[in-house]
Each structure stands twice: as structure tokens, then as C-alpha cells.
Motif scaffolding. Structure first.
Motif, short mmCIF file in Angstrom:
data_model
loop_
_atom_site.label_atom_id
_atom_site.label_comp_id
_atom_site.label_asym_id
_atom_site.label_seq_id
_atom_site.Cartn_x
_atom_site.Cartn_y
_atom_site.Cartn_z
N GLY A 13 6.44 1.09 9.02
CA GLY A 13 5.25 0.91 9.23
C GLY A 13 4.65 2.54 9.28
O GLY A 13 4.53 3.35 10.09
N ALA A 14 2.93 2.80 8.06
CA ALA A 14 2.70 3.85 8.20
C ALA A 14 1.24 3.90 8.69
O ALA A 14 0.13 4.25 7.99
N GLY A 18 2.19 3.68 13.39
CA GLY A 18 3.68 4.46 13.53
C GLY A 18 3.65 5.96 13.65
O GLY A 18 4.61 6.55 13.40
N VAL A 35 8.43 4.63 6.94
CA VAL A 35 8.58 3.44 4.97
C VAL A 35 7.53 2.57 5.37
O VAL A 35 7.18 2.11 5.96
N ASP A 36 6.83 2.05 4.57
CA ASP A 36 5.36 1.19 4.87
C ASP A 36 5.41 0.99 2.97
O ASP A 36 5.89 1.30 2.27
N ARG A 37 5.25 -0.84 3.23
CA ARG A 37 4.96 -1.66 2.06
C ARG A 37 3.64 -0.81 1.19
O ARG A 37 3.59 -1.14 -0.09
N VAL A 173 10.35 -3.38 3.72
CA VAL A 173 11.35 -3.02 4.38
C VAL A 173 11.57 -5.16 4.59
O VAL A 173 10.88 -5.72 4.85
N VAL A 210 8.29 -8.26 10.52
CA VAL A 210 10.12 -7.13 10.91
C VAL A 210 10.50 -7.48 12.03
O VAL A 210 11.99 -7.66 11.99
N GLY A 225 -11.46 -9.29 12.76
CA GLY A 225 -12.68 -8.68 12.92
C GLY A 225 -13.31 -8.00 11.76
O GLY A 225 -13.35 -8.01 10.66
N PHE A 317 -7.47 -7.28 10.07
CA PHE A 317 -6.57 -8.36 10.73
C PHE A 317 -6.09 -7.74 12.51
O PHE A 317 -5.36 -6.95 12.34
N PRO A 319 -3.73 -6.90 15.58
CA PRO A 319 -2.50 -7.63 16.01
C PRO A 319 -2.12 -7.98 17.49
O PRO A 319 -1.96 -7.04 18.19
N GLY A 347 -5.68 0.06 19.25
CA GLY A 347 -4.48 -0.09 17.98
C GLY A 347 -4.49 1.79 17.86
O GLY A 347 -3.60 2.35 18.55
#
Ligand SMILES: Cc1cc2nc3c(=O)[nH]c(=O)nc-3n(C[C@H](O)[C@H](O)[C@H](O)COP(=O)(O)OP(=O)(O)OC[C@H]3O[C@@H](n4cnc5c(N)ncnc54)[C@H](O)[C@@H]3O)c2cc1C
Ligand SMILES: Cc1cc2nc3c(=O)[nH]c(=O)nc-3n(C[C@H](O)[C@H](O)[C@H](O)COP(=O)(O)OP(=O)(O)OC[C@H]3O[C@@H](n4cnc5c(N)ncnc54)[C@H](O)[C@@H]3O)c2cc1C
Lengths: 384, 454
Positions: A13-14, A18, A35-37, A173, A210, A225, A317, A319, A347
Motif C-alpha cells: 500500500g502506497a 504505507g 508495493v501498490d497495485r 499483491v 490483503v 464520504g 471510501f 477504511p 488516516g
């Protein structure tokens, strides 16, 4: 290109969490790979507003984490990152429309003060000194000088850059590698395995997915939100301003729409109004009732905004975990797996503290805060 | 206000749709932001049509007269200067939220059982060094100058970019007495020739435009591109260069063409904002529709360039088919569009597809944008700043926007979206613009049960 490599810790997660984790892990001497998708800040961080609030938190573990994080953000700013991440110590002003709301605000402020929060009462006739354009007739307010601001996407990007960690974007991942005895050995991605004895799940709203790839459950859910963004204006709103009922909205367990907005100006000129809270899954489609309610709340606080145009609105969204606390720390169900996700609507603010705590446990040090309330396996037990 | 069918957009598609549905007994309200119906093409007065397409005047002008006169005798209610900022679904249909122009402050709500989106398209703009100089206009801007009589004969203009719209712009300027230094088209002659059979019969005006170029002795430079526009406080000339087969500029082929006007055009993009916020599925950058022009949201139709760029005649055919379908569904009968419209749509869609694959942007166009070139004019973001954002980890239009503010200004990325996607090296994605127009917070708040701070 398939690339297989080995490091001390893989951060999945970037987003801002992360990024902060990578920064403190790298500073603790760990060879870190993020690593991030998607791209950097492509998740909820790119939809967040960047309020670093202590004012909206009731005393407890989240407030302690917020205070730790606030100190760390201030330290990063002093190191020279402040300008790049647009750090601003603008302070918050919470206003009450009725005597009853004011009494509630004063009670909360007293408890917060005991926990180390600065909260300065503002009588109604002093409110215009702080915010000249506020609606008349308010019962009073509270000034929170510690409330601050960063630009979330830039914060994630610059924390990552400062970490000097290797950042692999566009790599999903797809699995967590487990060795004999169940110990985590790294992650599988669409383009090769990354080997490491430690993996940090900083996948935000997708942290549950994950976790599931490591065979453990973590009930992260999305809480939608909307934010409204106005046309650019000359500076008129100086603080983060919100009504006292915001705190109740934040802490609410209801799935229904809550919309008490935080209103603030930005250096670039537009006023940000946000954000609504609603549990409706990953539905990105526009909800006019939500943005209407935000507009009503904002124009109630600042009547001049009625003539100001909203340029756009967007959804993100948060978490969200059932008890509104993030999951931070090692997962006893999968040795080597650490979680740093589920920060809901805070966050950005809580990222630095979270990163620091994770770095401390990764290197075997005693964390600055008791991680008990943030234990990632706390929900499994409850269910059992 | 209540209606059965709200048609949004009064261009060829919306006009044809409104007339078809009204003729079938549906209460229709036709809504448009402009001061009068006509859309992009028919809004122009006769002289402009004559100037831009002398050979097609008969066809184009007669069609417009038929639509205009049909509208006058129809029961269609026409609402001009209504800027629709959002269409929302309600339990019994839809609410069209509009602002009254030109101030766009006063709100109007129109309740409809069904909506038909005929919002057309807007110009795609690609930046190049010097493109912000006064004197550089878009192809559509040049068309508007012709229309407004703002074109000064005797001036020297260059028409450049890619696509079929450059032809009428070049001949239109020439007919208005402007010296056209050249028409610079980045697509190569062989590529155009390869698609010529597909294009020829289906684009009757194409041949006419070609004749116009000859008549006005307009030099045509194919497989050429603008490298830079020059001037201190306004345009004085343009450097153009040849493109190699690999899509890169061929070194040594640069030449300077003095001119005071540059009309640059790179095709059109569909307006999909209203469809997006209704939740309609898109197909690439256009609203996806079935053979009856229905979107995947029940009660919502779309026609014309909102569903793909294809010219006025295709918009007319699609509008007719959509209007017939909407009427049938509102009445609970089977749609019966004119067979000629169905035939025309099939043929014109094929030629639109051929044009689309013939005219493509040069492969490496983002290379020519120098770091100091402003790409987002609203927020004054340079290509250099965008490249820095990519270096920071941005990977798509959205994250570039977050890091640089590019696309966050008044135009909401309509001008710079293509450029930013190009610089980021990714395919353009439909921009999310929940508000098709900026809307006053007071208007938004008005429809919410008012609450003060507690
Ligand atoms: C409208 C709104 C306003 C907000 N305002 C504020 C505010 O003012 N202050 C504040 O503190 N907070 C705010 N928040 C909350 C804040 O944005 C979030 O708590 C925070 O961004 C979470 O960061 P993160 O790094 O955990 O998650 P994210 O930013 O979502 O990052 C997670 C990353 O993980 C990646 N990922 C997921 N799965 C995988 C996988 N399998 N493989 C690889 N990568 C994966 C994703 O691509 C994503 O980039 C707001 C949120 C919203 C929606
Ligand atoms: C420079 C130029 C030259 C051209 N030359 C030719 C040519 O020679 N031959 C040819 O066939 N075609 C030509 N075209 C293309 C032609 O104009 C279009 O194909 C045609 O107008 C498309 O019709 P439409 O009904 O889909 O949309 P449009 O004609 O674009 O009409 C859309 C209407 O919707 C309205 N609208 C959009 N959004 C809103 C909103 N939110 N609220 C209210 N109203 C809204 C607009 O005001 C507009 O009136 C040319 C176009 C340009 C720009």
C-alpha cells in the motif's frame, strides 16, 4: 518484467499510512520495499482532505495516537518536509449553535484538556475575531490550536521519497507467502515474488482482502464520504471550522448518512466542505442528498457561501473497522504479518504515529503506545 | 415543471429526438444552455453555413429549416438558457436540475418520466509550445469567429492538427477572405488514402471540401505538425515540421510560416458528465447505448455526439431513433423509427469509425511539449510540473491532478485532460464531473431541509 527481490520488510500500500510506515521503517535501518497495485496515493489517500485533528477525538487510544502523530507531523515539518506536504498549523474552531450543544462541547473539551489537548473557550462575541464570516447568533465555540493540515497525496509522495524505500507501483499483491510453521516469507505479485521476513498490510480500505490472502480475517469495511470543492476565493475562512455535532457523527455506528461538515479554506483558494459519512459499500455514484446536506451545513456556518459555486464533488471510501479503531501491530495468527490499516476518517492524521509504532515493533523496540486496543485479532475473539 | 420526456441538448440529435417523440404524442421539453436551438452546427447563421460549406448549403440549410419549422409548429416546449448541472433519479422518474443563464444563479427543476441526453461533444485540445499566445484559437473557435463576423479579411491564418473538421475551417476562413498559409494535418497521405474508399461515399462533403481547398489554393501539408507558435504578446508565426513514419519529428524539416492566426483542432470528445452521474455505462469515452439508443439506466436514452463523434447527419439519425424508442416505451408500444434513419445510422457509423481510425494523434506528440509549456491554463500547471509529479509516483490523470492541481480549475480538465493523460503515458479516461456546471452552494442547500448548527 518479472522481478524477484529480497528485503527486510514489504509494505503493501502506497497510501499515506504505507508511506509513513516506510519512512520510519527505513529510518530504523530496515531495507524497505513498498508495493501498490496503483499509483502513489491512488487509494483513499487521494480522496482525503488532510485534516490532522485532535479536536474531534474523545479521550482514549485514538486521541493518544492523534497526539503522538501530531508531534511527529510537526517534527517532519521542522525537518524541512513542511512545505512539500503543505503542512499548516491553522487550528480548528468548533462552534455550537445552542446552549445545550455548547455545554456538550465544554464537557468534551474539559476531558480532552486532561488528556493533553489545548482547547480554548471562545465566547460568542469573540468568534468573529477568529472567523469574521461566521453566521451570527452562535452560542459559542472552542479553539483548538493543535489542529493542523497537510495535502494528503503530496504527503504520501514526499514521505515515500524521504524514506528512500524502493517503491513498486502498478503491482498487485496476489498472495502472502508462508513458510514452514506458517511464518510469513514475503508476497506474491503479478510480476514476481518479493521475499521478506516481515510484511505490513497498509492496504487501507482493502486491508481485509490483503489479510484474507494471508488466511486471516480483518473486517475492514468502506464508509463513503463526499467532499464539496468550491471555486477559488480570496482567504476568508482561516481555521478548520465545524459544528459541535460533528464529533457525534464521527463516532456514530449508524449506516445512515451523517453530514455535519468541516469547512476550511485552502492555500490554492477553493473552500473544502467535507465530508459526509455513509455505509453503502463501494458505490461511487453521486448522491445529491449527501452533497445537499453538506452545502446546507456549510452555508449554515458561513452564510456568504450560499453565493459561492461548488466546482466539483468527489467520493472516497474510508477504511472502517467495527469499533472505529485502526488495526496496528503484529498478527499472532500469521507470524511476520503486521497490520496498519482501518483508520477510517483519520488516516492522514494518524499515519505518522502508526508508521512509528510499526517501525518500533518491527525492530523489537517497545512501542510508544500500548498496542492492545489496536490488536488486529481483536474481532476474531469477540466473534468466538 | 413536469414533462414526460426531457431532451437535454437542442443540436441535431436533440431536435430530431424531440420532434420524433412529440409527433408520437409524448409531452416533450427540450432544454439547452444556448440562447437558441441548433447545437454546434445549426446554431450558425446562414452566411456562416454558406461560408463553411458552400457546396453543402442546400443539404445542411434545408435540414435546419425543416427542423426549425417543425419545432415551431410542434407541441415541444423549448427551454433555452437552461444550464443543466445534474440529472438525478427519483422514485417516479428524474429531476433535471438547471440554472438559468447567463448568470447561472437561479435554479429550475424539471421533473420528467424519461430523459434523453443529446449533449453533443467538445473540442479536444492538445498543447504545444506557444499555444497560449493570443492569436492561437481552436478550430471551433475559428468557426465561432467566422460566425460572429470577427474574422478580418486579409489576415494570414494557419489551420493545423488532425481530423476532418480542419477542412471546413480552412475553406471557411478562405471564403471569408483570410489568406490560409497552409492546412497542416499530422496524418500521413498514405494512411488517409488507405481509408479513402471507406471515407469517400460516406462523407459527401469531403469531396466538396477538397475542391474548396483547391479553389482557394490552400497548401496542404500532410504528416506535418506544429512544433511551436511564436510571438511576444501575440502570434507572429508558427514552426511546422514533418513527421517521420515512426511518429517523431524529422530533424531538419522545421520551417517557419508567418501568420497572425493559428486554428488548431484535434477532434472532438463526447460530453458524458450528465450520463456519468446518472450511472450510465460508458463505452470508452462515449455513452454506451443499444440499438434503440437506450443507455443501461432504464428511462435514459442518449443520442448524437454524446454517444460518439460522427457528424451532424449521424446525430440526426440517432436522435430520431432515440425519440421513437422513448415514445414507444412511455406509451408501452413497439418503437417504429423511420427505416431511412436506421439505414443512415448504419452507414454513417461505419464512416465515423473509418474516420476515427484514419485520423489518429501522432504517436509521440507529448514529446513536443516542452517543460515550460503551460498545459493546464486554469491552474497554470506546466508540463515540467506534470513530469515532476510522475517522478513523485503519480501514474494516471487523477494522481497527476492531485499532485499538481492540473484540471481542478474552471474547465475541470476539459481542456487539459488529454494532454495530462498523454504526458502520463496512459489512455485518457472519462473525467468524473458530477456537476456539469458549477452550482452555487445556496442552490444545493435549498433543496435540503435547512438546519443550522446545533
Ligand atoms: C472524503 C474523505 C475525507 C477524509 N478526510 C480526512 C481528513 O481530513 N483527515 C484524515 O486524517 N483522514 C481523512 N480521511 C481518511 C483518510 O483519507 C484515510 O484514512 C487514509 O487515506 C487511509 O490511508 P491508507 O494509506 O490506509 O489507505 P489508502 O490511501 O487507501 O492506501 C491503500 C493502498 O493500498 C493499495 N492496495 C490495496 N490492495 C492492494 C493489493 N492487493 N496489492 C497492492 N496494493 C494494494 C491501494 O491501491 C492503495 O493505494 C478522509 C477520507 C475520505 C473518504
Ligand atoms: C468546427 C466544427 C466544424 C464542423 N463542421 C461540420 C461539417 O462540416 N459537417 C458535419 O456534419 N458536422 C460538422 N461538425 C460537427 C457537428 O457540429 C456535430 O456533429 C453536431 O452538431 C452534433 O450534434 P449533437 O446534436 O450531437 O450535438 P451538438 O450540436 O453539439 O448539440 C449539443 C447541445 O447540447 C447543449 N448542452 C450540452 N450540455 C448541456 C447542459 N449541461 N445543459 C444544457 N445544454 C447542454 C449544447 O448547448 C448544445 O446546443 C462541425 C463541428 C465543429 C466543432
Amino acid at each position: 518484467m518479472n522481478e524477484s527481490l529480497t528485503c527486510d520488510v514489504v509494505v503493501v500500500g502506497a497510501g499515506v499510512v504505507g508511506a509513513a510506515t516506510a519512512l520510519y521503517a527505513a529510518r530504523a535501518g530496515l531495507d524497505t520495499v513498498v508495493v501498490d497495485r496503483g499509483p502513489v496515493a491512488g487509494g483513499t489517500t487521494g480522496a482525503g482532505e488532510g485534516n490532522l485533528l485532535v479536536s474531534d477525538k474523545e479521550p482514549g487510544p485514538e486521541l493518544e495516537l492523534a497526539l503522538l502523530s501530531a508531534r511527529l507531523w510537526a517534527a517532519l515539518a521542522r525537518e524541512g518536509l513542511g512545505e512539500a506536504v503543505e503542512y499548516e498549523t491553522k487550528g480548528g474552531v468548533v462552534v455550537a449553535g445552542t446552549d445545550r450543544a455548547l455545554a456538550g462541547l465544554e464537557k468534551l473539551a474539559a476531558e480532552q484538556r486532561a488528556a493533553g489537548v489545548e482547547a480554548v473557550p471562545v465566547p460568542p462575541d469573540r468568534l468573529p475575531d477568529l472567523e469574521p464570516y461566521l453566521a451570527p447568533g452562535l452560542a459559542g465555540g472552542m479553539h483548538y490550536p493543535q489542529d493542523a493540515q497537510v495535502m494528503p497525496a503530496l504527503a504520501a509522495a514526499h514521505l515515500l521519497r524521504a524514506s528512500k524505500a524502493r517503491v513498486l507501483t502498478g503491482r498487485e499483491v496476489t498472495g502472502i507467502l508462508r513458510g514452514p510453521g506458517g511464518a510469513v516469507r514475503g508476497v506474491r505479485t503479478g510480476r514476481g515474488d518479493l521475499h521478506a521476513p516481515a510484511v505490513v498490510n497498509a492496504a487501507g480500505t482493502w486491508g481485509g482482502e490483503v489479510a484474507a490472502r494471508a488466511g486471516v480475517s480483518l473486517p475492514v469495511l468502506p464508509r463513503r464520504g463526499f467532499v464539496l470543492v468550491t471555486e477559488p476565493l480570496p482567504p476568508r475562512i482561516r481555521h478548520k471550522v465545524y459544528a459541535a455535532d460533528y464529533v457525534a457523527d464521527v463516532a456514530s455506528d449508524s449506516a445512515a448518512l451523517q453530514t455535519s461538515p468541516v469547512v476550511e479554506g485552502t492555500p490554492a483558494g477553493p473552500v473544502l466542505i467535507g465530508a459526509s459519512r455513509e455505509r453503502v459499500g463501494f458505490d461511487r455514484s453521486l448522491s445529491l442528498p449527501a452533497v445537499r446536506a453538506l452545502a446546507a451545513g456549510a452555508t449554515g456556518l458561513f452564510p456568504f457561501l450560499a453565493g459561492v459555486r461548488a466546482m466539483r464533488t468527489y467520493a472516497g471510501f474510508r477504511p472502517y473497522l467495527p469499533d472505529h479503531l485502526p488495526a496496528i501491530g503484529p498478527d499472532p495468527r500469521a507470524p511476520g504479518l503486521f497490520h496498519a490499516c482501518g483508520h477510517e476518517g483519520a488516516g492522514i492524521g494518524l499515519a505518522t504515529g502508526t508508521g512509528q509504532l510499526i517501525a518500533q515493533v518491527l525492530t523489537g523496540r517497545t512501542p510508544d503506545l500500548d498496542l492492545g486496543p489496536f490488536r488486529p485479532d481483536r474481532f476474531t475473539e469477540e466473534a468466538a | 415543471m413536469r414533462t414526460d420526456l426531457a431532451v437535454i441538448g437542442a443540436g441535431p440529435a436533440g431536435l430530431a429526438a424531440a420532434l420524433a417523440a412529440s409527433a408520437r404524442g409524448v409531452r416533450v421539453t427540450l432544454v439547452d444552455a444556448a440562447t437558441r436551438p441548433g447545437g454546434q452546427f445549426y446554431r450558425q447563421p446562414a452566411e456562416a453555413l454558406a461560408a463553411s460549406r458552400p457546396e453543402a448549403l442546400h443539404h445542411g440549410w434545408r435540414t435546419w429549416e425543416r427542423l426549425r419549422d417543425g419545432l415551431a409548429v410542434s407541441a415541444v416546449r423549448v427551454l433555452t438558457e437552461h444550464h443543466v448541472w445534474c440529472v438525478e433519479r427519483t422514485p417516479d422518474g428524474f429531476t433535471v436540475n438547471a440554472l438559468l443563464g447567463p448568470e447561472q444563479e437561479e435554479p429550475v427543476q424539471l421533473h420528467a418520466r424519461a430523459v434523453l441526453l443529446a449533449t453533443g461533444g467538445y473540442e479536444r485540445v492538445l498543447p504545444f509550445p506557444g499555444w497560449t499566445l493570443p492569436g492561437v484559437v481552436t478550430a471551433g473557435g475559428a468557426q465561432a469567429m467566422l460566425k460572429g463576423g470577427l474574422v478580418v479579411p486579409g489576415r494570414r491564418a494557419l489551420v493545423a492538427g488532425t481530423g476532418p473538421l480542419l477542412l471546413p475551417v480552412a475553406t471557411g476562413l478562405a471564403a471569408a477572405g483570410v489568406e490560409v498559409a497552409a492546412l497542416v494535418e499530422s496524418t500521413g497521405p498514405r494512411r488517409l488514402a488507405r481509408h479513402a474508399p471507406a471515407l469517400a461515399g460516406k462523407l459527401p462533403e469531403g469531396a466538396g471540401h477538397a475542391a474548396g481547398l483547391l479553389r482557394h489554393r490552400i497548401p496542404v501539408l500532410t504528416r506535418h505538425t506544429v512544433v511551436r507558435a511564436h510571438g511576444d504578446d501575440r502570434l507572429t508565426g508558427v514552426t511546422v515540421a514533418a513527421l517521420g513514419t515512426d511518429g517523431h519529428v524529422r530533424p531538419g524539416t522545421e520551417r517557419h510560416l508567418p501568420c497572425d492566426t493559428l486554428a488548431a483542432g484535434h477532434g472532438m470528445l463526447p460530453h458524458t458528465d450528465l450520463a456519468e452521474s446518472l450511472g450510465c455505462r460508458l463505452d470508452g469515452l462515449a455513452v454506451a447505448v443499444d440499438t434503440e439508443q437506450r443507455t443501461d439506466v432504464p428511462g435514459v436514452w442518449a443520442a448524437g455526439e454524446a454517444t460518439g463523434i460522427g457528424g451532424a447527419a449521424l446525430s440526426l439519425a440517432e436522435g430520431h431513433i432515440a425519440g421513437c424508442s422513448a415514445a414507444a416505451h412511455l406509451h408501452g408500444t413497439a418503437p417504429g423509427p423511420a427505416p431511412a434513419a436506421l439505414k443512415a445510422r448504419t452507414a454513417l457509423q461505419r464512416s465515423a469509425a473509418a474516420l476515427d481510425s484514419a485520423y489518429v494523434l501522432p504517436a509521440h506528440w507529448p514529446e513536443q511539449i516542452t517543460d515550460d509549456t503551460v498545459v493546464c491554463r486554469c491552474e497554470e500547471v506546466t508540463a515540467g510540473a506534470v513530469r515532476e509529479a510522475l517522478d513523485l509516483g503519480a501514474g494516471d490523470e487523477r494522481t497527476v491532478k492531485l499532485f499538481t492541481r492540473a484540471g481542478m480549475g474552471w474547465c475541470q480538465g476539459r481542456m487539459c485532460g488529454t494532454a495530462i493523460a498523454g504526458l502520463a503515458g496512459c489512455a485518457p479516461t472519462p473525467a468524473k464531473r458530477p456537476f456539469a456546471r458549477p452550482v452555487p452552494l445556496g442552490v444545493l442547500a435549498r433543496h435540503h431541509p435547512k438546519e443550522g448548527p446545533s
